[in-house]
Structure formats: C-alpha cells, structure tokens
Design a protein around this motif. Structure first.
Motif, PDB file in Angstrom:
ATOM      1  N   GLY A 192       1.205  -1.093  -0.170  1.00 30.32           N
ATOM      2  CA  GLY A 192       0.032  -0.244  -0.072  1.00 30.32           C
ATOM      3  C   GLY A 192       0.733   1.148   0.332  1.00 30.32           C
ATOM      4  N   ARG A 193       0.620   2.393  -0.836  1.00 28.16           N
ATOM      5  CA  ARG A 193       2.281   3.069  -1.122  1.00 28.16           C
ATOM      6  C   ARG A 193       0.975   4.645  -0.439  1.00 28.16           C
ATOM      7  NH1 ARG A 193       4.711   7.012  -1.313  1.00 28.16           N
ATOM      8  NH2 ARG A 193       5.917   7.291  -2.888  1.00 28.16           N
ATOM      9  N   LEU A 194       1.979   5.028   0.051  1.00 28.83           N
ATOM     10  CA  LEU A 194       0.924   5.951   1.030  1.00 28.83           C
ATOM     11  C   LEU A 194       1.554   7.386   1.018  1.00 28.83           C
ATOM     12  CD1 LEU A 194      -1.548   6.595   3.711  1.00 28.83           C
ATOM     13  CD2 LEU A 194       0.669   6.109   4.932  1.00 28.83           C
ATOM     14  N   ARG A 195       1.118   8.423   0.852  1.00 31.69           N
ATOM     15  CA  ARG A 195       1.036   9.619   0.133  1.00 31.69           C
ATOM     16  C   ARG A 195       1.310  10.301   0.956  1.00 31.69           C
ATOM     17  NH1 ARG A 195       3.433   8.591  -5.067  1.00 31.69           N
ATOM     18  NH2 ARG A 195       2.391   6.457  -6.033  1.00 31.69           N
ATOM     19  N   ILE A 196       1.727  12.070   2.136  1.00 34.98           N
ATOM     20  CA  ILE A 196       1.844  12.173   2.563  1.00 34.98           C
ATOM     21  C   ILE A 196       2.155  13.707   2.383  1.00 34.98           C
ATOM     22  CG2 ILE A 196       2.265  13.127   4.920  1.00 34.98           C
ATOM     23  CD1 ILE A 196       0.491  10.881   5.339  1.00 34.98           C
ATOM     24  N   ALA A 197       1.178  14.607   2.384  1.00 35.22           N
ATOM     25  CA  ALA A 197       1.900  15.880   1.865  1.00 35.22           C
ATOM     26  C   ALA A 197       3.129  16.435   2.709  1.00 35.22           C
ATOM     27  CB  ALA A 197       0.659  17.058   2.297  1.00 35.22           C
ATOM     28  N   GLY A 198       3.959  17.362   1.660  1.00 35.69           N
ATOM     29  CA  GLY A 198       4.739  18.046   1.949  1.00 35.69           C
ATOM     30  C   GLY A 198       6.390  17.739   1.563  1.00 35.69           C
ATOM     31  N   VAL A 199       6.014  15.816   1.555  1.00 36.24           N
ATOM     32  CA  VAL A 199       7.372  14.700   0.799  1.00 36.24           C
ATOM     33  C   VAL A 199       7.948  15.742  -0.271  1.00 36.24           C
ATOM     34  CG1 VAL A 199       8.509  12.995   0.271  1.00 36.24           C
ATOM     35  CG2 VAL A 199       6.639  12.887   2.121  1.00 36.24           C
ATOM     36  N   VAL A 278      -8.600   7.515  23.181  1.00 37.27           N
ATOM     37  CA  VAL A 278      -9.675   7.619  22.469  1.00 37.27           C
ATOM     38  C   VAL A 278      -9.572   7.430  21.102  1.00 37.27           C
ATOM     39  CG1 VAL A 278     -11.510   8.456  21.859  1.00 37.27           C
ATOM     40  CG2 VAL A 278     -11.210   7.714  24.394  1.00 37.27           C
ATOM     41  N   ALA A 279      -8.335   8.363  20.953  1.00 37.49           N
ATOM     42  CA  ALA A 279      -8.116   9.449  19.848  1.00 37.49           C
ATOM     43  C   ALA A 279      -6.824   8.949  19.036  1.00 37.49           C
ATOM     44  CB  ALA A 279      -7.575  10.127  19.783  1.00 37.49           C
ATOM     45  N   ARG A 280      -6.353   8.028  20.253  1.00 40.80           N
ATOM     46  CA  ARG A 280      -4.953   6.948  19.268  1.00 40.80           C
ATOM     47  C   ARG A 280      -5.639   5.014  19.658  1.00 40.80           C
ATOM     48  NH1 ARG A 280      -0.510   4.658  23.710  1.00 40.80           N
ATOM     49  NH2 ARG A 280       0.249   3.134  22.035  1.00 40.80           N
ATOM     50  N   ALA A 281      -6.863   4.609  20.236  1.00 39.10           N
ATOM     51  CA  ALA A 281      -7.898   3.889  19.898  1.00 39.10           C
ATOM     52  C   ALA A 281      -8.250   3.996  18.363  1.00 39.10           C
ATOM     53  CB  ALA A 281      -8.614   3.537  20.326  1.00 39.10           C
ATOM     54  N   ALA A 282      -8.868   5.517  17.756  1.00 44.78           N
ATOM     55  CA  ALA A 282      -9.575   5.379  16.557  1.00 44.78           C
ATOM     56  C   ALA A 282      -8.742   5.096  15.608  1.00 44.78           C
ATOM     57  CB  ALA A 282     -10.358   6.974  16.492  1.00 44.78           C
ATOM     58  N   TRP A 283      -7.505   5.982  15.557  1.00 44.88           N
ATOM     59  CA  TRP A 283      -5.771   6.155  14.863  1.00 44.88           C
ATOM     60  C   TRP A 283      -5.962   4.695  14.733  1.00 44.88           C
ATOM     61  CZ3 TRP A 283      -4.349   7.779  10.201  1.00 44.88           C
ATOM     62  CH2 TRP A 283      -2.802   7.018  10.241  1.00 44.88           C
ATOM     63  N   GLN A 284      -5.688   3.497  15.241  1.00 44.64           N
ATOM     64  CA  GLN A 284      -5.363   1.992  15.526  1.00 44.64           C
ATOM     65  C   GLN A 284      -6.277   1.385  14.919  1.00 44.64           C
ATOM     66  OE1 GLN A 284      -4.883   1.197  19.469  1.00 44.64           O
ATOM     67  NE2 GLN A 284      -3.000   1.174  19.604  1.00 44.64           N
ATOM     68  N   ALA A 285      -7.389   1.634  14.992  1.00 46.92           N
ATOM     69  CA  ALA A 285      -8.428   0.727  13.777  1.00 46.92           C
ATOM     70  C   ALA A 285      -8.020   0.864  12.367  1.00 46.92           C
ATOM     71  CB  ALA A 285     -10.045   0.860  14.389  1.00 46.92           C
ATOM     72  N   GLU A 286      -8.303   2.579  12.066  1.00 42.77           N
ATOM     73  CA  GLU A 286      -7.946   2.980  10.769  1.00 42.77           C
ATOM     74  C   GLU A 286      -6.737   2.190   9.760  1.00 42.77           C
ATOM     75  OE1 GLU A 286      -6.949   7.102   8.764  1.00 42.77           O
ATOM     76  OE2 GLU A 286      -8.349   6.966  10.228  1.00 42.77           O
ATOM     77  N   VAL A 287      -5.833   2.095  10.528  1.00 45.55           N
ATOM     78  CA  VAL A 287      -4.180   1.462  10.004  1.00 45.55           C
ATOM     79  C   VAL A 287      -4.559  -0.231  10.038  1.00 45.55           C
ATOM     80  CG1 VAL A 287      -2.088   0.892  10.855  1.00 45.55           C
ATOM     81  CG2 VAL A 287      -2.822   3.751  10.954  1.00 45.55           C
ATOM     82  N   ALA A 288      -4.984  -0.600  11.306  1.00 43.18           N
ATOM     83  CA  ALA A 288      -4.965  -1.882  10.955  1.00 43.18           C
ATOM     84  C   ALA A 288      -5.983  -2.054   9.785  1.00 43.18           C
ATOM     85  CB  ALA A 288      -6.340  -2.246  12.449  1.00 43.18           C
ATOM     86  N   ALA A 289      -7.674  -1.101   9.790  1.00 40.26           N
ATOM     87  CA  ALA A 289      -8.647  -1.730   8.342  1.00 40.26           C
ATOM     88  C   ALA A 289      -7.465  -1.683   6.953  1.00 40.26           C
ATOM     89  CB  ALA A 289      -9.412  -0.168   8.335  1.00 40.26           C
ATOM     90  N   ALA A 290      -6.306  -0.138   7.016  1.00 39.92           N
ATOM     91  CA  ALA A 290      -5.619  -0.406   5.510  1.00 39.92           C
ATOM     92  C   ALA A 290      -4.646  -1.450   5.282  1.00 39.92           C
ATOM     93  CB  ALA A 290      -5.281   0.617   5.703  1.00 39.92           C
ATOM     94  N   LEU A 291      -4.158  -2.572   6.673  1.00 41.84           N
ATOM     95  CA  LEU A 291      -3.327  -3.180   6.279  1.00 41.84           C
ATOM     96  C   LEU A 291      -4.526  -4.835   6.152  1.00 41.84           C
ATOM     97  CD1 LEU A 291      -0.874  -2.296   9.218  1.00 41.84           C
ATOM     98  CD2 LEU A 291      -0.239  -2.521   6.887  1.00 41.84           C
ATOM     99  N   ASP A 292      -5.255  -4.401   6.698  1.00 43.80           N
ATOM    100  CA  ASP A 292      -6.778  -5.762   6.195  1.00 43.80           C
ATOM    101  C   ASP A 292      -6.507  -5.892   4.688  1.00 43.80           C
ATOM    102  OD1 ASP A 292      -6.923  -6.081   8.827  1.00 43.80           O
ATOM    103  OD2 ASP A 292      -8.856  -5.368   8.759  1.00 43.80           O
ATOM    104  N   GLU A 293      -5.983  -4.432   3.608  1.00 39.12           N
ATOM    105  CA  GLU A 293      -5.922  -4.837   2.215  1.00 39.12           C
ATOM    106  C   GLU A 293      -4.844  -4.793   1.669  1.00 39.12           C
ATOM    107  OE1 GLU A 293      -9.502  -4.696   1.074  1.00 39.12           O
ATOM    108  OE2 GLU A 293     -10.070  -4.218   3.065  1.00 39.12           O
ATOM    109  N   VAL A 294      -3.798  -4.314   2.297  1.00 38.40           N
ATOM    110  CA  VAL A 294      -2.671  -4.800   1.626  1.00 38.40           C
ATOM    111  C   VAL A 294      -1.753  -5.286   2.774  1.00 38.40           C
ATOM    112  CG1 VAL A 294      -2.412  -2.730   0.442  1.00 38.40           C
ATOM    113  CG2 VAL A 294      -1.426  -2.983   1.900  1.00 38.40           C
ATOM    114  N   ASP A 295      -0.848  -6.154   1.976  1.00 34.03           N
ATOM    115  CA  ASP A 295       0.733  -6.429   3.641  1.00 34.03           C
ATOM    116  C   ASP A 295       1.329  -5.793   3.896  1.00 34.03           C
ATOM    117  OD1 ASP A 295      -0.583  -9.247   1.762  1.00 34.03           O
ATOM    118  OD2 ASP A 295       1.370  -8.689   0.559  1.00 34.03           O
TER     119      ASP A 295
END
Length: 377
Positions: A192-199, A278-295
């Motif tokens: 999964g290619r992730l692109r972040i602004a400012g690079v 609480v914000a951390r838990a939501a972020w962890q879930a978001e990252v985990a969901a992305a890693l369910d779609e790619v290796d």
C-alpha cells in the motif's frame, strides 16, 4: 564528537566473529550508570543493579556489548544533537545531522564500530537516525520487547529496536531481543503506497522506483486520520514525560528543550490524556483496516534529505514516523538507491501488529532485488 558515553574493551573480531553490540545509554546495564543523555540524570545516577530485560537475549547469545552510546537528552530531540555529551558525526555526510534520539548507536553501526545497535523509538528514534546514516532500523510493535530497565520518555509509546548495516543484521538484532523470533516464510506481495503532504517529490520518485523495480503489486492507500494524530501524540508524550520526570523540572543540568517539554507537560490533565487515548484507539483501527487490504504500507522515512547540522531547526523529522508509534505497529527503515542524493533516501515499510517477520522478509527481498547503497569503509 563522541559516539560513546561508556566504552568497553572491544573484541578482537568483528563481522564473522564475536557479535559487537552498541547499547543506547537509556538502557540499563548492571554495574554501569544510565545517563539518558542528561547531565542532571548523570549527576544523580547510581550504578544499575541489573540489566534491562531487553538485554537478556544479548547476554545469553554471548554477544559483546562494546559500549553505551550517546543520545539526545532524555530521548527527546529527533535531531541527534547533545551539547553536554557531544553530537556524533554522521559518517555518511558529516555536515548533516546523525538523527536521534538513538544517534550514537546508529553512528556506531554506520562507521563499523558495532554490528548491531540497540535504540529506543517513541516517535521515530530508531528509524530517523537509521535514515540519516543510511543504515537499517526496526521499530518494534509496542509491548513486544520489554522496557523494564529502559529510561522512559512516554511509556505508552516507547519501544526498543535494532539497527544494523543491512536487513540481515537487523534480523540478527531482533533475535537478540527475542531469541525465538523468526522471519516470515515469504515477503509482502501487495504494498500500500502512502503519500503524505510535504514530502520532496524527488524522494517520492526514488521510493516509487524502488517498489517498481522489485516488482510488488502496488496500490495507493489513504489514511484520512493522519493529520489528527499529532495532537494526540503531543498530549501523550508531554503528559507522560511530566509524569515520569517531573522532579527534573528546572533542575541544574537540564537543557532548555527538555525543560520546556516538562513545563508544558505539567498542564496536561488526566482528561486530556484520556481523550488522546480515545483518539489513539480510533487511529489504531484505521491503520489496522488499511493493513487488512494490503500486506504492508510504504512511504519515505524522512520528507527530504537529512538537514544540515547548521539548519535543522524546523525540519519535520518525525512527520512520517511518529503516527506509527501512536498506532503501535512495527516499521522498518532502509536505504534505497538514490543517485545524486547527499544521503541515500530511506524507504519505510509498516506492517501489522507483530508483523516484524513480514517486514524483515520484505526488506531482504528488496535488498536482493536492488543495488544496496554502499556505506563508507
């Protein structure tokens, strides 16, 4: 400037013989003081009565600890600078920062004085110096490697991880930290290619070229919650820094940056920390969901080439690393071919929780497929 806070007699043999390990001076060793790169801590310190738990595998393997290495004060700055203990010179580009906070361990590995460097990573402190010194660094899954006996910065984010000149060396270092750990049987197939602004676009281009040259299936990935991670990170780091080290506020021998962090941390309330979690838990879930779609996820480690020693203020060193500390997931940084760059660009691969074996298998495959950028002799 010195790489070492404490140096022990080196062995006669290096690679192919006795394994030489450099230990960041935030990690306790029996019979040695731990300074955490801070004059105030050094002046109050007593000899450690036992090793940090993470050194158990180093001892049982019979590896030789060649010394305890310089770091930034209290592990806070990602630049690698330390006015009291000295800033280790970057052996790849002496006019540029070595990266921190695990600066000494990275430099010791890069210049051949150690085979494995052990560091800590709370917001990028293994991956950033690895990227600055053109070596490989692995941030481990939060909680995987025990941190008892390791100087805390933010205990809910702190990790211990290895650095080496190549991925095979990091594999060796990981086995020192967890003797039963193994590399995955196959590398990632879908990235999964992730692109972040400012690079810097030139950095993005060499990352894309490396992934293409290896032959991965690459999919574009978005993490919409990325920009919201920084407030939670700041709250947790400052709040936990204060709770761990409030007695150092305004102490003689504490530098301005650390003292400012302590001062800010005392105003972080328990309610603010709870909201950050609480914000951390939501972020962890978001990252985990992305890693369910790619290796694995792929992105650079730094937004541009490491800054000059004379001009690093304001450079966003943790921009691409710290959000993965908040997620708790493992990440590996490794140099890739980068013609014309002052320091080879660093590719960061991010895996699922406890996915260090997959990351290392993937890193090994990348090194086999690409011409690895050379390090100085």
């Amino acid at each position: 400037m010195s790489i070492w806070v404490t140096r022990f007699d080196p062995p006669a043999a290096g690679p192919g013989g006795l394994l030489r390990v450099a230990v960041k001076d935030a990690i306790d060793m029996a019979g040695v003081i731990t300074t955490a790169g801070c004059a105030a801590v050094r002046d109050r310190a007593v000899l450690a009565t036992s090793d940090a738990r993470c050194l158990a595998g180093v001892r049982s393997a019979g590896a030789h600890i060649v010394g305890k290495t310089t770091l930034t004060e209290l592990c806070v700055s990602p630049a690698g600078d330390n006015t009291t203990f000295g800033t280790p010179a970057n052996p790849v580009a002496p006019d540029r920062i070595p990266g921190g906070s695990s600066s000494g361990s990275a430099v010791a590995v890069a210049n051949g004085e150690a085979d494995i460097g052990l560091g800590t990573d709370t917001g990028g402190s293994v991956r950033i110096p690895a990227a600055c010194c053109a070596i490989v660094g692995l941030k481990t899954t939060w909680g995987r490697v025990p941190t008892e006996g390791v100087w805390p910065l933010a205990p809910s984010l702190d990790t211990v991880g290895p650095m080496a000149r190549d991925v095979a060396g990091v594999v060796t270092g990981m086995r020192l930290l967890e003797p039963d750990w193994t590399v995955a049987s196959r590398p990632a197939r879908v990235v999964g290619r992730l692109r972040i602004a400012g690079v810097d676009p030139a950095v993005e281009d060499v990352v894309d070229a490396a992934l293409h040259a290896v032959g991965f299936t690459v999919r574009e990935v978005r993490l919409p919650g990325w920009e919201q991670t920084y407030d939670a990170l700041d709250t947790i780091i400052l709040g936990e820094l204060w709770r761990a080290h409030h007695t150092l506020l305004d102490a003689d021998g504490v530098g301005e940056i650390v003292n400012g962090g302590l001062d800010a941390g005392r105003y972080i309330t328990e309610q603010q920390l709870a909201e950050a979690m609480v914000a951390r838990a939501a972020w962890q879930a978001e990252v985990a969901a992305a890693l369910d779609e790619v290796d694995v996820l792929a992105l650079p480690t730094l937004v541009a080439s490491p800054p000059l020693l004379t001009a690093f203020a304001g450079f966003p060193l943790t921009r691409l690393t710290a959000p993965f500390n908040l997620a708790g997931v493992p990440a590996i940084s490794m140099p890739i071919p980068s013609p014309g760059f002052p320091v080879p660009a660093s590719l960061q691969l991010v895996g699922p929780m406890y996915g260090e074996g997959l990351l290392c298998a993937t890193g090994l495959a990348i090194e086999r497929a690409l011409d690895r950028p050379p390090l100085p002799d």
